[in-house]
Design a protein around this motif. Structure first.
Motif, PDB file in Angstrom:
ATOM      1  N   LEU A  67       0.820  -1.212   0.000  1.00  0.00           N
ATOM      2  CA  LEU A  67       0.000   0.000   0.000  1.00  0.00           C
ATOM      3  C   LEU A  67       0.857   1.266   0.000  1.00  0.00           C
ATOM      4  CD1 LEU A  67      -2.808  -1.166   2.456  1.00  0.00           C
ATOM      5  CD2 LEU A  67      -3.034  -0.759  -0.012  1.00  0.00           C
ATOM      6  N   THR A  68       2.038   1.180   0.574  1.00  0.00           N
ATOM      7  CA  THR A  68       2.969   2.310   0.512  1.00  0.00           C
ATOM      8  C   THR A  68       3.433   2.531  -0.924  1.00  0.00           C
ATOM      9  OG1 THR A  68       3.760   2.027   2.790  1.00  0.00           O
ATOM     10  CG2 THR A  68       5.211   3.195   1.267  1.00  0.00           C
ATOM     11  N   ILE A  69       3.750   1.444  -1.604  1.00  0.00           N
ATOM     12  CA  ILE A  69       4.127   1.539  -3.027  1.00  0.00           C
ATOM     13  C   ILE A  69       2.967   2.125  -3.828  1.00  0.00           C
ATOM     14  CG2 ILE A  69       4.712   0.221  -5.099  1.00  0.00           C
ATOM     15  CD1 ILE A  69       6.139  -1.788  -3.259  1.00  0.00           C
ATOM     16  N   SER A  70       1.749   1.659  -3.523  1.00  0.00           N
ATOM     17  CA  SER A  70       0.556   2.157  -4.203  1.00  0.00           C
ATOM     18  C   SER A  70       0.381   3.662  -3.968  1.00  0.00           C
ATOM     19  CB  SER A  70      -0.686   1.410  -3.704  1.00  0.00           C
ATOM     20  OG  SER A  70      -1.863   1.999  -4.217  1.00  0.00           O
ATOM     21  N   GLY A  71       0.573   4.100  -2.723  1.00  0.00           N
ATOM     22  CA  GLY A  71       0.436   5.521  -2.396  1.00  0.00           C
ATOM     23  C   GLY A  71       1.504   6.366  -3.060  1.00  0.00           C
ATOM     24  N   LEU A  72       2.722   5.836  -3.108  1.00  0.00           N
ATOM     25  CA  LEU A  72       3.827   6.555  -3.749  1.00  0.00           C
ATOM     26  C   LEU A  72       3.546   6.772  -5.229  1.00  0.00           C
ATOM     27  CD1 LEU A  72       6.757   7.667  -3.741  1.00  0.00           C
ATOM     28  CD2 LEU A  72       7.536   5.321  -4.144  1.00  0.00           C
ATOM     29  N   ILE A  73       3.053   5.727  -5.877  1.00  0.00           N
ATOM     30  CA  ILE A  73       2.784   5.799  -7.319  1.00  0.00           C
ATOM     31  C   ILE A  73       1.491   6.566  -7.615  1.00  0.00           C
ATOM     32  CG2 ILE A  73       2.269   4.449  -9.400  1.00  0.00           C
ATOM     33  CD1 ILE A  73       4.029   2.217  -8.170  1.00  0.00           C
ATOM     34  N   GLY A  74       0.426   6.261  -6.860  1.00  0.00           N
ATOM     35  CA  GLY A  74      -0.875   6.870  -7.130  1.00  0.00           C
ATOM     36  C   GLY A  74      -1.031   8.271  -6.580  1.00  0.00           C
ATOM     37  N   PHE A  75      -0.847   8.414  -5.268  1.00  0.00           N
ATOM     38  CA  PHE A  75      -1.076   9.699  -4.605  1.00  0.00           C
ATOM     39  C   PHE A  75       0.027  10.722  -4.865  1.00  0.00           C
ATOM     40  CE2 PHE A  75      -4.193   7.851  -1.436  1.00  0.00           C
ATOM     41  CZ  PHE A  75      -5.219   8.694  -1.800  1.00  0.00           C
ATOM     42  N   PHE A  76       1.245  10.243  -5.094  1.00  0.00           N
ATOM     43  CA  PHE A  76       2.340  11.184  -5.312  1.00  0.00           C
ATOM     44  C   PHE A  76       2.636  11.382  -6.801  1.00  0.00           C
ATOM     45  CE2 PHE A  76       7.092  11.877  -5.545  1.00  0.00           C
ATOM     46  CZ  PHE A  76       7.018  13.233  -5.287  1.00  0.00           C
ATOM     47  N   ILE A  77       3.196  10.384  -7.447  1.00  0.00           N
ATOM     48  CA  ILE A  77       3.618  10.545  -8.843  1.00  0.00           C
ATOM     49  C   ILE A  77       2.425  10.804  -9.769  1.00  0.00           C
ATOM     50  CG2 ILE A  77       4.771   9.445 -10.799  1.00  0.00           C
ATOM     51  CD1 ILE A  77       6.427   7.838  -8.772  1.00  0.00           C
ATOM     52  N   GLY A  78       1.397   9.946  -9.674  1.00  0.00           N
ATOM     53  CA  GLY A  78       0.235  10.092 -10.546  1.00  0.00           C
ATOM     54  C   GLY A  78      -0.487  11.417 -10.354  1.00  0.00           C
ATOM     55  N   ASP A  79      -0.775  11.751  -9.082  1.00  0.00           N
ATOM     56  CA  ASP A  79      -1.519  12.987  -8.802  1.00  0.00           C
ATOM     57  C   ASP A  79      -0.674  14.240  -9.020  1.00  0.00           C
ATOM     58  OD1 ASP A  79      -3.756  11.566  -8.296  1.00  0.00           O
ATOM     59  OD2 ASP A  79      -3.755  11.825  -6.125  1.00  0.00           O
ATOM     60  N   LEU A  80       0.639  14.117  -8.887  1.00  0.00           N
ATOM     61  CA  LEU A  80       1.525  15.235  -9.176  1.00  0.00           C
ATOM     62  C   LEU A  80       1.319  15.703 -10.615  1.00  0.00           C
ATOM     63  CD1 LEU A  80       3.927  16.934  -8.015  1.00  0.00           C
ATOM     64  CD2 LEU A  80       5.448  15.248  -9.069  1.00  0.00           C
ATOM     65  N   PHE A  81       1.248  14.739 -11.535  1.00  0.00           N
ATOM     66  CA  PHE A  81       1.023  15.056 -12.947  1.00  0.00           C
ATOM     67  C   PHE A  81      -0.439  15.420 -13.221  1.00  0.00           C
ATOM     68  CE2 PHE A  81       4.912  12.414 -13.472  1.00  0.00           C
ATOM     69  CZ  PHE A  81       5.679  13.348 -14.162  1.00  0.00           C
ATOM     70  N   LEU A  82      -1.364  14.691 -12.608  1.00  0.00           N
ATOM     71  CA  LEU A  82      -2.788  14.930 -12.851  1.00  0.00           C
ATOM     72  C   LEU A  82      -3.200  16.339 -12.442  1.00  0.00           C
ATOM     73  CD1 LEU A  82      -5.614  13.941 -13.653  1.00  0.00           C
ATOM     74  CD2 LEU A  82      -5.881  13.077 -11.320  1.00  0.00           C
TER      75      LEU A  82
END
Length: 298
Positions: free
Chosen positions: A73-88
């Motif tokens: 879930l930490t990996i998921s948060g790093l990819i989704g909440f950080f990297i993905g949302d940073l661009f979104l």
């Protein structure tokens, strides 16, 4: 009510939440910047979900999570909440939430492809057709023919469209890791772990970029804070938690299909809130993209 129906209802509710949060975050982002919006909404979202967890689970913090829960879930948060949302969130400022959400319709095909390789989920010819139709629907909106030289050209910022696509990719990868990491664990506690990972990542970014003054200025913007709060309630708190409930009780594909109606749901809000002049071709393109996603998982 069977479990698959619970998953479908949760996915539909997720789509409504994301429509509201995308609109709210676009308004706030135009006032205080996407980085500050991202950071503040994670803090607000965590507070809401922690209070909810205390009253429903008896604990503010997900101390009952296993090591496996925390890792995935930490990996998921790093990819989704950080990297993905940073661009979104940056794409909201470049091309607007309506177009960004349309590009996010590419997330289900991406999820299906990832599910095929990682979770051995099947993709048949109808699924391939669905992917193709989704891409055609998106192309109908973002491409146009130049009346002078008859060449096809991109109507919107290429940078903004790229950011939106990277946001879709981040959401897809994050969703897969969420499903792996959550198992039978509480969807709301799982969201807490993902938010913690996103918060720590953004804190590091703020330290590197030294953006604390921008954050202080954002906190003083009352109107922006109202929109961030609304977006946080419907985004990281209710919306993301409902999406995890959805993938807990149904497949990642079905969940993605239903939540993909956001590009259609957001059109009335874009017209009412941002006074956008949406062409019939663009409405049709949004509908076509959703039809393609639906075909993907028949």
């Amino acid at each position: 009510m069977n479990m698959s129906r619970i998953g479908e209802i949760a996915a539909l509710a997720t789509a409504c939440c994301w429509t509201i949060s995308a609109t709210s975050f676009e308004i706030a982002g135009k006032k205080v910047g996407s980085l500050s919006v991202n950071y503040i909404r994670l803090v607000i979202g965590f507070i809401f979900i922690s209070v909810y967890s205390y009253f429903t689970r008896g604990m503010f913090f997900p101390i009952d999570a296993t090591a496996s829960n925390w890792i995935w879930l930490t990996i998921s948060g790093l990819i989704g909440f950080f990297i993905g949302d940073l661009f979104l969130f940056q794409s909201y400022l470049e091309v607007g939430s309506r177009i960004s959400m349309l590009i996010m319709a590419a997330s289900p095909p991406i999820t299906a492809i990832l599910g095929f390789f990682i979770m051995k989920e099947r993709i048949d010819m109808i699924g391939v057709l669905g992917m193709s139709i989704t891409m055609v629907g998106i192309a109908m909106v973002i491409l146009s023919k130049n009346p002078e030289d008859k060449n096809i050209e991109v109507k919107y910022s290429v940078k903004g469209l790229t950011y939106a696509f990277l946001g879709a990719l981040g959401q897809s990868v994050g969703l897969i890791f969420s499903k792996i990491g959550m198992g039978d664990y509480s969807p709301f506690a799982a969201t807490q772990i993902r938010i913690i990972a996103g918060f720590i990542s953004f804190t590091v970014l703020f330290i590197i970029l030294n953006k604390w003054e921008d954050l202080k200025a954002a906190l003083k913007e009352k109107q922006a804070m109202v929109h961030i709060t609304v977006g946080s309630v419907f985004g990281p708190f209710v919306g993301v938690s409902l999406s995890l409930i959805s993938i807990k009780y149904t497949s990642a594909g079905i969940s993605s299909t239903i939540t993909s109606i956001v590009p259609v749901l957001i059109i009335p809000l874009s017209i009412l809130v941002f006074k956008e002049k949406v062409k019939t071709k663009e409405i049709l393109g949004a509908v076509v993209s959703v039809v393609g996603v639906a075909l993907l998982f028949i």
